[in-house]
Scaffold this motif. Structure first.
Motif, short mmCIF file in Angstrom:
data_model
loop_
_atom_site.label_atom_id
_atom_site.label_comp_id
_atom_site.label_asym_id
_atom_site.label_seq_id
_atom_site.Cartn_x
_atom_site.Cartn_y
_atom_site.Cartn_z
N GLY A 60 0.83 -1.19 0.00
CA GLY A 60 0.00 0.00 0.00
C GLY A 60 0.87 1.24 0.00
N VAL A 61 0.26 2.39 -0.22
CA VAL A 61 1.02 3.64 -0.30
C VAL A 61 1.78 3.93 1.00
CG1 VAL A 61 0.85 6.14 -0.60
CG2 VAL A 61 -0.51 4.61 -2.03
N ASP A 62 1.14 3.65 2.14
CA ASP A 62 1.80 3.94 3.42
C ASP A 62 3.11 3.17 3.58
OD1 ASP A 62 -0.16 5.70 4.13
OD2 ASP A 62 -1.24 4.31 5.44
N ASP A 63 3.10 1.89 3.22
CA ASP A 63 4.32 1.11 3.33
C ASP A 63 5.38 1.55 2.31
OD1 ASP A 63 3.55 -0.37 5.49
OD2 ASP A 63 2.86 -2.10 4.34
N LYS A 64 4.93 1.91 1.11
CA LYS A 64 5.88 2.43 0.12
C LYS A 64 6.55 3.70 0.64
CE LYS A 64 3.47 0.74 -4.03
NZ LYS A 64 2.77 1.15 -5.27
N ASP A 65 5.75 4.56 1.26
CA ASP A 65 6.31 5.80 1.81
C ASP A 65 7.29 5.51 2.95
OD1 ASP A 65 4.90 7.32 0.01
OD2 ASP A 65 3.35 7.96 1.42
N ARG A 66 6.98 4.49 3.77
CA ARG A 66 7.90 4.12 4.85
C ARG A 66 9.26 3.70 4.28
NH1 ARG A 66 3.40 1.04 7.34
NH2 ARG A 66 2.53 2.31 9.01
N LEU A 67 9.22 3.00 3.17
CA LEU A 67 10.48 2.60 2.52
C LEU A 67 11.30 3.82 2.12
CD1 LEU A 67 9.73 -0.40 0.12
CD2 LEU A 67 11.32 -0.37 2.04
N VAL A 68 10.63 4.82 1.56
CA VAL A 68 11.34 6.02 1.12
C VAL A 68 11.88 6.80 2.32
CG1 VAL A 68 11.11 8.23 -0.08
CG2 VAL A 68 10.08 6.18 -1.06
N VAL A 69 11.08 6.90 3.38
CA VAL A 69 11.56 7.57 4.60
C VAL A 69 12.83 6.89 5.10
CG1 VAL A 69 11.03 8.03 7.03
CG2 VAL A 69 9.28 8.43 5.29
N TRP A 70 12.83 5.57 5.10
CA TRP A 70 13.99 4.78 5.53
C TRP A 70 15.19 5.06 4.64
CZ3 TRP A 70 14.53 -0.73 3.40
CH2 TRP A 70 15.71 -1.31 3.84
N LEU A 71 14.99 5.06 3.33
CA LEU A 71 16.09 5.27 2.40
C LEU A 71 16.65 6.69 2.51
CD1 LEU A 71 14.70 3.37 -0.72
CD2 LEU A 71 16.66 2.69 0.69
N VAL A 72 15.78 7.67 2.70
CA VAL A 72 16.24 9.05 2.87
C VAL A 72 17.09 9.17 4.13
CG1 VAL A 72 15.51 11.43 3.35
CG2 VAL A 72 14.39 10.12 1.54
N ALA A 73 16.63 8.55 5.22
CA ALA A 73 17.39 8.61 6.47
C ALA A 73 18.75 7.95 6.32
CB ALA A 73 16.59 7.94 7.59
N ALA A 74 18.78 6.83 5.62
CA ALA A 74 20.04 6.11 5.42
C ALA A 74 21.02 6.88 4.55
CB ALA A 74 19.76 4.74 4.82
N HIS A 75 20.49 7.72 3.65
CA HIS A 75 21.33 8.48 2.72
C HIS A 75 21.35 9.97 3.06
CE1 HIS A 75 22.15 5.21 -0.13
NE2 HIS A 75 20.91 4.80 0.09
#
Length: 245
Positions: A60-75
């Motif tokens: 779902g969109v919420d989980d997709k957004d969580r992935l991006v939040v994670w990737l932004v934090a990591a980078h």
């Protein structure tokens, strides 16, 4: 200090995963003290990105957004450095410096990016070509604003720090200046693999909330989502390797 909020019109989740996740996997594999998610991603290796992209189609969109939040934090470091470099090129020198960079997942709305702990040399900003061009582009309907902006530039060296900040904020959020900032910051994050379309940029006084320590690896992933993610990725990787449909 300021916050600069980047409101997003669109996020290409798949491209973000394809570009940013392999770099994170390399980082996890090189860590001296990896956590559980670090070890998991390192073990997946080259399968991590294909499995994640396959998983996106079921998310779902919420989980997709969580992935991006994670990737932004990591980078964060790379994204912040790129944004600061692009701002320096726009202004001719490092007049605006971002201290922290993150993605904000707001329930029911699109993701936003947040540049926080932003340090601004307002006197240099008011004298910059960007602000000069921005003042000239203010329409006749905003003649009062245009006059006030010109006066602020003329009196910049004599304004109090508080009034200087007010005028600087006014100009950062006005017409041509805002549009240039929007384009430059979008280019900066896209160059690092964060495929987003920035709809608007809003500069505002910082809420002065203490920022968390810089994240690394999987430390910023909520525990419940981390376990869910690892289980789903494990299954997708198994399928990709021919272990089942």
């Amino acid at each position: 200090m300021l916050d600069i909020r980047l409101e997003l019109a669109q996020v290409n989740h798949q491209t973000c995963v394809e570009v940013l996740l392999p770099k994170l996997v390399e980082h996890c594999a090189a860590k001296a003290a990896p956590n559980e998610l670090d070890r998991f991603l390192a073990a997946l290796g080259q399968d991590a990105a294909p499995a994640s992209c396959a998983l996106l189609r079921e998310m779902g969109v919420d989980d997709k957004d969580r992935l991006v939040v994670w990737l932004v934090a990591a980078h964060e470091e790379r994204l912040r450095s790129s944004a600061n470099r692009h701002l320096g090129e726009l202004l001719g020198e490092p007049i605006v410096r971002i201290g922290r960079f993150s993605a904000v997942d707001r329930p029911g709305t699109r993701l936003a990016l947040l540049a926080s702990q932003v340090d601004v040399d307002y006197r240099k900003l008011l004298q910059s070509p960007l602000v000069g061009d921005g003042i000239e582009s203010i329409s006749k309907e905003n003649s009062v604003l245009k006059s006030a902006a010109k006066l602020a530039v003329q009196m910049g060296m004599r304004l109090s720090p508080e009034n200087l900040e007010k005028q600087g904020l006014l100009l950062l959020n006005s017409g041509r200046v805002k549009s240039r900032l929007t384009a430059v910051l979008q280019d900066a994050v896209r160059q690092e693999g964060l495929d987003v379309t920035v709809e608007d940029v809003v500069a505002e006084r910082s809420a002065e909330i203490a920022a968390p320590s810089a994240p690394s690896g999987g430390e910023h992933v909520p525990d419940a989502f981390e376990q869910k993610l690892m289980e789903a990725l494990r299954e997708k990787a198994r399928q990709l390797r021919g272990g089942g449909a």
